[in-house]
Enzyme design. Structure first.
Site, mmCIF file in Angstrom:
data_model
loop_
_atom_site.group_PDB
_atom_site.id
_atom_site.type_symbol
_atom_site.label_atom_id
_atom_site.label_comp_id
_atom_site.label_asym_id
_atom_site.label_seq_id
_atom_site.Cartn_x
_atom_site.Cartn_y
_atom_site.Cartn_z
ATOM 1 N N THR A 111 38.318 52.728 46.176
ATOM 2 C CA THR A 111 38.339 52.467 47.428
ATOM 3 C C THR A 111 39.080 53.291 48.388
ATOM 4 O O THR A 111 40.292 53.466 47.995
ATOM 5 C CB THR A 111 38.224 51.019 47.658
ATOM 6 O OG1 THR A 111 39.832 50.479 47.602
ATOM 7 C CG2 THR A 111 37.620 50.136 46.912
ATOM 8 N N MET A 137 45.255 51.952 52.278
ATOM 9 C CA MET A 137 45.947 51.602 51.011
ATOM 10 C C MET A 137 45.182 52.240 49.928
ATOM 11 O O MET A 137 45.142 53.137 49.428
ATOM 12 C CB MET A 137 45.787 50.140 51.173
ATOM 13 C CG MET A 137 47.090 49.538 52.124
ATOM 14 S SD MET A 137 48.534 50.068 51.704
ATOM 15 C CE MET A 137 49.388 50.272 53.240
ATOM 16 N N CYS A 138 44.094 51.509 49.367
ATOM 17 C CA CYS A 138 43.072 51.852 48.504
ATOM 18 C C CYS A 138 43.264 51.152 46.785
ATOM 19 O O CYS A 138 44.636 50.845 46.693
ATOM 20 C CB CYS A 138 43.322 53.321 48.076
ATOM 21 S SG CYS A 138 43.154 54.408 49.527
ATOM 22 N N THR A 139 42.423 51.121 46.090
ATOM 23 C CA THR A 139 42.322 50.684 44.818
ATOM 24 C C THR A 139 41.514 51.707 43.722
ATOM 25 O O THR A 139 40.574 52.182 44.411
ATOM 26 C CB THR A 139 41.776 49.259 44.831
ATOM 27 O OG1 THR A 139 42.455 48.333 45.542
ATOM 28 C CG2 THR A 139 41.850 48.633 43.272
ATOM 29 N N ARG A 185 45.453 43.081 44.786
ATOM 30 C CA ARG A 185 44.458 43.702 44.323
ATOM 31 C C ARG A 185 44.647 44.531 43.146
ATOM 32 O O ARG A 185 43.728 44.707 42.245
ATOM 33 C CB ARG A 185 44.302 45.351 45.589
ATOM 34 C CG ARG A 185 43.726 44.432 46.720
ATOM 35 C CD ARG A 185 43.234 45.710 47.798
ATOM 36 N NE ARG A 185 44.762 45.885 48.392
ATOM 37 C CZ ARG A 185 45.127 47.180 48.116
ATOM 38 N NH1 ARG A 185 44.515 48.190 47.222
ATOM 39 N NH2 ARG A 185 46.206 47.677 48.856
#
Length: 312
Positions: free
Chosen positions: A19, A1-3, A211
């Site tokens: 991330t 996924m990631c931010t 998020r």
């Protein structure tokens, strides 16, 4: 996924951080790609050559694959998952750039729907791109074509689409770093229990929607550091709020997404900082003339176990 988030320190220096949240073990490590390096391509058997050198997180899998980084001109970028919405071209187009003004060059961009050699699937992605002036855009290609959108909040996560995330922030206008004032209910006056009540309602789960809101609020209200090391430290604390520990975001097949590493791109100094899950020590890589003019990429290993500053 990631931010992913951008951050500006007190001296005006800009940083792009992310991330890397994924279930498949990527095994990425810091790498410097030199100038004029030839890349293989799944979309074009001729491949392509770089002009500028850059550093980021990558891996040599019969050819280098990189998912984020910063080049010597101070442009940083990161790929994030865009599941269910990404739609790429069926074939390569001659004369197109099959992925100093990105918006002006967008007509030359053609992203081809070809299965990635590592995952054996067409990986659905979108991108955040930023430079050392603070300019920041999001690139999303869906069934309606490529969109290049300014990112006013300097945050990006995953699906839904970026414009949806911006509109969703309208549901959180009550958030603030200070406490809410007292409120009367009939003859009764309620008081907040201590500091922090201004953040009541801030979502705490690991969905991309939550998020995005959490990263936007914390990024907006985090103090501005005065130095580069202080800025990396501040970004580490910001990303703490969206980091996913192993086991808390699992699927029904026994796999789980987790934050395999955090990457910090110092756009002004042309440096990449990597903080892996297994060793929270931060590794710094700077693009030196020797590395930029080397004939081959240079990789830097990471520790596989947490290290400590032992004092006795």
């Amino acid at each position: 996924m990631c931010t992913s988030v951008m951050y500006q320190n007190a001296k005006g220096n800009w940083f792009l951080a992310r991330t890397m949240d994924f279930s498949f073990e990527l095994g990425g490590r810091p790498v410097v790609i030199p100038r004029n390096f030839h890349f293989k391509s799944d979309a074009d058997e001729k491949g392509f050559d770089t002009k500028l050198g850059f550093t980021g997180a990558g891996r040599d899998l019969n050819g280098y694959i990189l998912v984020d980084g910063v080049n010597e001109a101070g442009v940083g970028a990161a790929t994030l998952y865009f599941d269910g919405l990404a739609k790429f071209a069926d074939q390569a187009v001659s004369g197109k750039t099959n992925v100093a003004d990105l918006k002006a060059k967008i007509a030359d961009l053609n992203i081809v729907a070809i299965a990635n050699d590592l995952f054996k699937i067409i990986v659905p992605l979108h991108w955040i791109v930023a430079n050392k002036t603070g300019a920041c855009v999001v690139l999303e290609q869906d069934e309606n074509g490529m969109k290049v959108m300014d990112d006013p909040v300097k945050v990006m996560t995953n699906s839904p689409d970026f414009q949806w995330h911006l509109k969703n922030l309208n549901n959180y206008v009550q958030l603030k770093p200070t406490s809410h004032s007292s409120k009367k209910y009939g003859e009764f006056e309620s008081e907040a229990y201590g500091l922090g009540s201004g953040a009541l309602g801030l979502p705490g789960d690991y969905t991309s929607v939550s998020r995005f809101v959490r990263a936007a609020f914390i990024r907006q209200n985090t103090d501005k550091a005065k130095t580069v090391p202080g800025s990396i430290n501040a970004l580490s604390h910001i990303l703490n709020s969206v980091e996913i520990p192993k086991g808390v975001k699992a699927d029904n097949e026994g796999g789980c997404d987790y934050s395999q590493y955090r990457g910090y791109m110092s756009l002004d100094e042309g440096a990449y900082y990597m903080q892996p899950y297994d060793d929270q020590t931060i590794t710094r890589v700077v693009m030196t003339p020797e590395l930029l003019n080397a004939k081959e990429p240079t990789e830097f290993p990471l520790k596989a176990e947490q290290h400590f500053n032992s004092v006795n």
